[in-house]
Design an enzyme around this catalytic site. Sequence first.
Site, PDB file in Angstrom:
ATOM      1  N   TRP A  17     -19.481  15.729  11.232  1.00  0.00           N
ATOM      2  CA  TRP A  17     -18.551  15.411  10.137  1.00  0.00           C
ATOM      3  C   TRP A  17     -18.974  16.067   8.825  1.00  0.00           C
ATOM      4  O   TRP A  17     -20.145  15.991   8.436  1.00  0.00           O
ATOM      5  CB  TRP A  17     -18.481  13.893   9.928  1.00  0.00           C
ATOM      6  CG  TRP A  17     -17.817  13.151  11.044  1.00  0.00           C
ATOM      7  CD1 TRP A  17     -17.430  13.639  12.259  1.00  0.00           C
ATOM      8  CD2 TRP A  17     -17.460  11.760  11.045  1.00  0.00           C
ATOM      9  NE1 TRP A  17     -16.858  12.652  13.018  1.00  0.00           N
ATOM     10  CE2 TRP A  17     -16.865  11.492  12.312  1.00  0.00           C
ATOM     11  CE3 TRP A  17     -17.578  10.722  10.124  1.00  0.00           C
ATOM     12  CZ2 TRP A  17     -16.392  10.217  12.654  1.00  0.00           C
ATOM     13  CZ3 TRP A  17     -17.106   9.457  10.473  1.00  0.00           C
ATOM     14  CH2 TRP A  17     -16.512   9.206  11.722  1.00  0.00           C
TER      15      TRP A  17
ATOM     16  N   GLU B  24      -6.003  -3.706  -0.547  1.00  0.00           N
ATOM     17  CA  GLU B  24      -6.405  -4.796   0.350  1.00  0.00           C
ATOM     18  C   GLU B  24      -7.649  -5.546  -0.124  1.00  0.00           C
ATOM     19  O   GLU B  24      -7.989  -6.581   0.435  1.00  0.00           O
ATOM     20  CB  GLU B  24      -6.681  -4.244   1.757  1.00  0.00           C
ATOM     21  CG  GLU B  24      -5.439  -3.804   2.525  1.00  0.00           C
ATOM     22  CD  GLU B  24      -5.067  -2.351   2.277  1.00  0.00           C
ATOM     23  OE1 GLU B  24      -5.413  -1.813   1.190  1.00  0.00           O
ATOM     24  OE2 GLU B  24      -4.439  -1.745   3.161  1.00  0.00           O
TER      25      GLU B  24
ATOM     26  N   THR C 271       0.869  -1.185   0.000  1.00  0.00           N
ATOM     27  CA  THR C 271       0.000   0.000   0.000  1.00  0.00           C
ATOM     28  C   THR C 271       0.903   1.231   0.000  1.00  0.00           C
ATOM     29  O   THR C 271       2.060   1.156   0.412  1.00  0.00           O
ATOM     30  CB  THR C 271      -0.879   0.042   1.255  1.00  0.00           C
ATOM     31  OG1 THR C 271      -0.012   0.145   2.385  1.00  0.00           O
ATOM     32  CG2 THR C 271      -1.726  -1.208   1.385  1.00  0.00           C
TER      33      THR C 271
ATOM     34  N   LYS D 167     -13.952  17.640  10.855  1.00  0.00           N
ATOM     35  CA  LYS D 167     -14.789  17.570  12.050  1.00  0.00           C
ATOM     36  C   LYS D 167     -15.077  18.975  12.548  1.00  0.00           C
ATOM     37  O   LYS D 167     -14.244  19.614  13.157  1.00  0.00           O
ATOM     38  CB  LYS D 167     -14.114  16.699  13.111  1.00  0.00           C
ATOM     39  CG  LYS D 167     -14.011  15.267  12.610  1.00  0.00           C
ATOM     40  CD  LYS D 167     -13.540  14.268  13.628  1.00  0.00           C
ATOM     41  CE  LYS D 167     -13.678  12.861  13.037  1.00  0.00           C
ATOM     42  NZ  LYS D 167     -12.857  11.863  13.659  1.00  0.00           N
TER      43      LYS D 167
HETATM   44  P1  ADP Z   1      -3.496   4.100  -1.262  1.00  0.00           P
HETATM   45  O1  ADP Z   1      -4.026   5.248  -2.085  1.00  0.00           O
HETATM   46  O2  ADP Z   1      -3.452   4.365   0.200  1.00  0.00           O
HETATM   47  O3  ADP Z   1      -2.340   3.387  -1.847  1.00  0.00           O
HETATM   48  P2  ADP Z   1      -5.179   2.334  -2.617  1.00  0.00           P
HETATM   49  O4  ADP Z   1      -4.476   2.688  -3.821  1.00  0.00           O
HETATM   50  O5  ADP Z   1      -5.391   0.933  -2.246  1.00  0.00           O
HETATM   51  O6  ADP Z   1      -4.562   2.972  -1.353  1.00  0.00           O
HETATM   52  O7  ADP Z   1      -6.505   3.165  -2.660  1.00  0.00           O
HETATM   53  C1  ADP Z   1      -7.594   2.840  -1.873  1.00  0.00           C
HETATM   54  C2  ADP Z   1      -8.357   4.043  -1.474  1.00  0.00           C
HETATM   55  O8  ADP Z   1      -8.678   4.876  -2.579  1.00  0.00           O
HETATM   56  C3  ADP Z   1      -9.695   3.687  -0.880  1.00  0.00           C
HETATM   57  O9  ADP Z   1      -9.578   3.316   0.466  1.00  0.00           O
HETATM   58  C4  ADP Z   1     -10.462   4.975  -1.068  1.00  0.00           C
HETATM   59  O10 ADP Z   1     -10.178   5.893  -0.053  1.00  0.00           O
HETATM   60  C5  ADP Z   1      -9.927   5.508  -2.358  1.00  0.00           C
HETATM   61  N1  ADP Z   1     -10.835   5.179  -3.446  1.00  0.00           N
HETATM   62  C6  ADP Z   1     -10.732   4.199  -4.347  1.00  0.00           C
HETATM   63  N2  ADP Z   1     -11.749   4.228  -5.221  1.00  0.00           N
HETATM   64  C7  ADP Z   1     -12.546   5.256  -4.859  1.00  0.00           C
HETATM   65  C8  ADP Z   1     -13.766   5.802  -5.362  1.00  0.00           C
HETATM   66  N3  ADP Z   1     -14.367   5.322  -6.432  1.00  0.00           N
HETATM   67  N4  ADP Z   1     -14.286   6.853  -4.707  1.00  0.00           N
HETATM   68  C9  ADP Z   1     -13.694   7.365  -3.626  1.00  0.00           C
HETATM   69  N5  ADP Z   1     -12.549   6.909  -3.113  1.00  0.00           N
HETATM   70  C10 ADP Z   1     -11.961   5.868  -3.721  1.00  0.00           C
END
Ligand code: ADP
Length: 529
Positions: A431, A317, A172, A426
């Site tokens: 929220w 994940e 991640t 917040k």
């Molecule tokens: P990171 O950006 O931390 O590497 P990921 O690439 O796995 O993690 O991205 C996952 C995150 O991206 C999700 O937990 C969410 O917050 C955001 N995300 C993914 N798809 C969407 C969507 N369609 N709308 C809003 N948020 C999204």
Amino acid sequence: MLGMMQPWPLTVDRILGHAATRHARREVVTRSLEGPIVRTSYGEVHARAKQVSNLLLDMGVRPGDRVGTLAWNTWRHLEVWYGIMGIGAVCHTLNPRLHPDQICWIINDASDRVIFVDEPFAELLLSRMDRAPSVERVVVLNHDYENLIADQPEDCAWGGFDEETACGLCYTSGTTGDPKGVLYSHRSNFLHTLMCLQPDVIGFSASDVVLPVTPMYHANAWGVAFSAPAVGAKLVLPGARLDGASLHELLESEGVTVSCAVPTVWTGLLQYLDQAGATLTTLKRVAIGGAACPEAIIRGFHDRYGVEVRHLWGMTETSPVATAGAVSPELLARPFEEQLPVRLKQGRAPLFCELKITDDEGRRLPEDGRTFGRLKARGPIVSAGYFKGVAGDILDEEGFFDTGDVATIDPDGVMQITDRAKDVIKSGGEWISSVEVENLAASHPKALLAAVIGVPHPKWDERPLLLVKLRPGETSSREEMLGHLEGRIAKWWTPDEVLFVDDIPLGATGKIDKKAIRAAYADYRLPGT
Ligand code: ADP
């Protein structure tokens, strides 16, 4: 009593094996890093992937060993994926957009033994090899690679191991703390493939031509490297050129019907199309995820180019696709304007993924479409823990994983992300969804990108600050932007201030980088406070 059907472990080598037997001549087309278009086929990719397996076996790679890749979407990268996975080794995708020190940290954490690297990243990697002691061999994906596999036999036994065997490793981005490894199994990738192929999810068929802009180095490439060959769809790989003009050229010249990417890529394409007066003659559908899809993209594709947007949500994940935009049959019969609010939501969880929302104490919240809470996921496509057990037990007592997102679920089962838990503003104990406000702001015709963060406020703890990057040549005012939001959000959600900025920083995966924005505005004080 047990059923009496054949055991057939769900291992991903079978996917390319199937493509090579039943869709052998279906093309895999790449814009190579050197420039020219390279054409190959599932049959050839399969044969060369087996050569890669034999090369790895010669190098002493054994089942369970990690083999890294640091590469764009190309046919060679595809061969390497399957070559590694087929012999039960673990394909560890490295993200070239991360800082080199972070890449080294991740290589060490994974103990990669061999790394396949695209030429443009090779120097960066090789100059740091003293800091990656586990790496015995770096293979550059050019003539070096070609020479090494040339004499290897095209035959190699694949599979034959348990479907729970580790298959892929993807870290991640580490927006909180050190990056953590997500370790996919053959079974999880196989089931995720079947899930993605549902018509209501991404849905490919043998007649589709698929262009994944979504990189193979991030979040399992949304499973496209499995789902396209699984049905014999033609695969078009864009290499390193992801700008609007280059993508448009490939979409048209290869007859692409479905494509997948994060919103910023689509903003770039739409901008190019609008400026160049270009058209899309074959594209039917684009899948958008990784960040909330702004209304301007859904509208732009629908109104001006007749392309359907499929909104996806997920994370590393969750393999990563976990929900897909759902428009009910009743709503489909209604005018597009009425469908839009639902199309903006992240959609329904398909079979293989269960969702719930809870409060901070883990109590389930009502699925009324209004109450928002922590979004949690469970199923065979969801992580049960991180590589090497870091972060400990990540599941609650019902086996759900906390996604770190905040969402509502409505009585039709449609989920909407309202924020990331750490981005929620917040204000006075209530929220505010930063995402909702920034999406609305970004839908202003003069706006290109918008971001909303919480800034300190003496009375309300936090209040929203809106940053807007305008389209080239446009000017606007605080009043104009806030006027656009009026009546569309609760009054107390209205940002206290609007700043017009030259740039909004994007993170390593093309998403708006809230962490960087918060850091840049750490000392910002709202007027009058
Ligand atoms: P990171 O950006 O931390 O590497 P990921 O690439 O796995 O993690 O991205 C996952 C995150 O991206 C999700 O937990 C969410 O917050 C955001 N995300 C993914 N798809 C969407 C969507 N369609 N709308 C809003 N948020 C999204």
